[in-house]
Design a protein around this motif. Sequence first.
Motif, PDB file in Angstrom:
ATOM      1  N   ASP A   1      41.262  28.502  -3.270  1.00 20.50           N
ATOM      2  CA  ASP A   1      40.474  27.431  -3.301  1.00 20.50           C
ATOM      3  C   ASP A   1      39.641  27.032  -4.836  1.00 20.50           C
ATOM      4  N   LYS A  61      37.092  40.989  -0.651  1.00 21.56           N
ATOM      5  CA  LYS A  61      37.309  41.835   0.431  1.00 21.56           C
ATOM      6  C   LYS A  61      36.328  41.609   1.771  1.00 21.56           C
ATOM      7  N   THR A  66      29.461  45.999  -1.801  1.00 21.30           N
ATOM      8  CA  THR A  66      29.548  46.770  -0.695  1.00 21.30           C
ATOM      9  C   THR A  66      29.295  48.251  -0.947  1.00 21.30           C
ATOM     10  N   ALA A 113      39.187  32.941   1.561  1.00 18.16           N
ATOM     11  CA  ALA A 113      38.035  33.408   2.298  1.00 18.16           C
ATOM     12  C   ALA A 113      36.997  32.408   2.558  1.00 18.16           C
TER      13      ALA A 113
HETATM   14  P1  GTP Z   1      32.910  44.639  -3.062  1.00 23.13           P
HETATM   15  O1  GTP Z   1      32.825  44.827  -1.800  1.00 23.13           O
HETATM   16  O2  GTP Z   1      31.528  44.781  -4.016  1.00 23.13           O
HETATM   17  O3  GTP Z   1      33.885  45.194  -3.889  1.00 23.13           O
HETATM   18  O4  GTP Z   1      33.302  43.057  -3.239  1.00 23.13           O
HETATM   19  P2  GTP Z   1      34.447  42.133  -2.167  1.00 23.13           P
HETATM   20  O5  GTP Z   1      35.612  42.308  -2.710  1.00 23.13           O
HETATM   21  O6  GTP Z   1      34.062  42.643  -0.870  1.00 23.13           O
HETATM   22  O7  GTP Z   1      34.039  40.642  -2.626  1.00 23.13           O
HETATM   23  P3  GTP Z   1      33.113  39.868  -1.712  1.00 23.13           P
HETATM   24  O8  GTP Z   1      33.459  39.614  -0.274  1.00 23.13           O
HETATM   25  O9  GTP Z   1      31.475  40.538  -1.853  1.00 23.13           O
HETATM   26  O10 GTP Z   1      33.001  38.401  -2.513  1.00 23.13           O
HETATM   27  C1  GTP Z   1      32.515  38.274  -3.870  1.00 23.13           C
HETATM   28  C2  GTP Z   1      32.258  36.946  -4.199  1.00 23.13           C
HETATM   29  O11 GTP Z   1      33.377  36.091  -4.182  1.00 23.13           O
HETATM   30  C3  GTP Z   1      31.275  36.435  -3.274  1.00 23.13           C
HETATM   31  O12 GTP Z   1      30.364  35.435  -3.990  1.00 23.13           O
HETATM   32  C4  GTP Z   1      32.103  35.496  -2.343  1.00 23.13           C
HETATM   33  O13 GTP Z   1      31.297  34.259  -1.618  1.00 23.13           O
HETATM   34  C5  GTP Z   1      33.044  35.092  -3.391  1.00 23.13           C
HETATM   35  N1  GTP Z   1      34.518  34.875  -2.726  1.00 23.13           N
HETATM   36  C6  GTP Z   1      35.032  35.671  -1.902  1.00 23.13           C
HETATM   37  N2  GTP Z   1      36.304  35.180  -1.457  1.00 23.13           N
HETATM   38  C7  GTP Z   1      36.194  33.914  -1.809  1.00 23.13           C
HETATM   39  C8  GTP Z   1      37.249  32.775  -1.745  1.00 23.13           C
HETATM   40  O14 GTP Z   1      38.312  32.864  -1.343  1.00 23.13           O
HETATM   41  N3  GTP Z   1      36.741  31.670  -2.544  1.00 23.13           N
HETATM   42  C9  GTP Z   1      35.931  31.405  -3.264  1.00 23.13           C
HETATM   43  N4  GTP Z   1      35.621  30.317  -3.600  1.00 23.13           N
HETATM   44  N5  GTP Z   1      35.050  32.510  -3.175  1.00 23.13           N
HETATM   45  C10 GTP Z   1      34.982  33.477  -2.845  1.00 23.13           C
END
Ligand code: GTP
Length: 342
Positions: free
Chosen positions: A135, A23, A44, A201
Amino acid sequence: SNGVDRELRAPICCILGHVDAGKTKLLDCIRRSNVQGGEAGGITQQIGATYLPVENIRERTSLKAVATIKVPGLLVIDTPGHQSFSNMRLRGSSLCDIAVVVVDITRGLEKQTIESLDLLKHRNVGFIVALNKVDRLHGWKTCPNAPIAKALKNQSEDVQSEFKWRVTEVVTQLKENGFNAALYYENKKMKEVVNIVPTSAVSAEGIPDLLLLLVRWVPEIMMDRLTYVNNVECTVLEVNEDKDFGTTIDVVLINGALSKGDRIVVCTKQGPVTTNIRYLLTPYPMKELKAKGVYKHHEELKAAQGVKIAVRGLRHAIAGTALIVVKPGDDLERAEAAAVQE
Ligand code: GTP
Ligand code: NA
Ligand code: MG
């Protein structure tokens, strides 16, 4: 009315999903920021808000037909996916116009994905599924910033077939949870069937698609709801102590306008408190409201916006409650009663 001369406000979009679905990273990709990298444990822990002006969205989508965007921007609310923060997911989903449920394509629906879907179902909030981390499909060839159709065309047959079965699996899981869903570019009933947008992302494939759905399709289906009205509708997100400004409250201004000096009523743990807006602040566009940074001062702000308000007497304000503006001549007792009720 056909809506031609209506003034539309920015749609408010809440990002929901299981922990680590991506997210915050999706927002970082859009903002070209690194909020996620600065989070303790990559988790987060606070609700966030970011205003994306239409010019920035245009640049992110390399969209030529700007005339078709009728909203001034997009206000995005980031929420935590960790199970202990369901109160913040509730708060985010309560004030949004549309949600984006982020699902990790390699994991499918997870516990807080399903919790988020239930929340949206009960509150009757529409949503888009961002099927993130494409990806990470084995052998994926990145095409930075490409629309998803173009990115998919570029993949080997193996990747395309893995993509297909994973999408089918998520569609089945959504169906088991009561939702019909389809890839948005194959969706012939966009109003009834949930749109799925594959994204990354990291390499930004599908980001143009997601943004376009949010700023073009969403306003089209909720023109009435997004029509700017002068009645203040405003919710408290967080209460902070700032070294420069003293007590500040982060709010989401959903409709109407706020001015510096406005008399406001906010509910605190000791009951309703009436006070004045000392400073009306926003972060710069594309910057996260909760991040410590430089703020812009305003005399007046119109919805929709994430706003930081410096106030006295609101140290114990309750997050999630309404901020009410008392105009000269308004009945203060009535406003206080309304603040408590919300
Ligand atoms: P919380 O806010 O803690 O619930 O997590 P979140 O949903 O915000 O996920 P976050 O952005 O923290 O990403 C979690 C992990 O996944 C990180 O290590 C990111 O770098 C990885 N990540 C997120 N999106 C992608 C993506 O599209 N591709 C890849 N390869 N890694 C991703
Ligand atoms: Na995370
Ligand atoms: Mg996050």
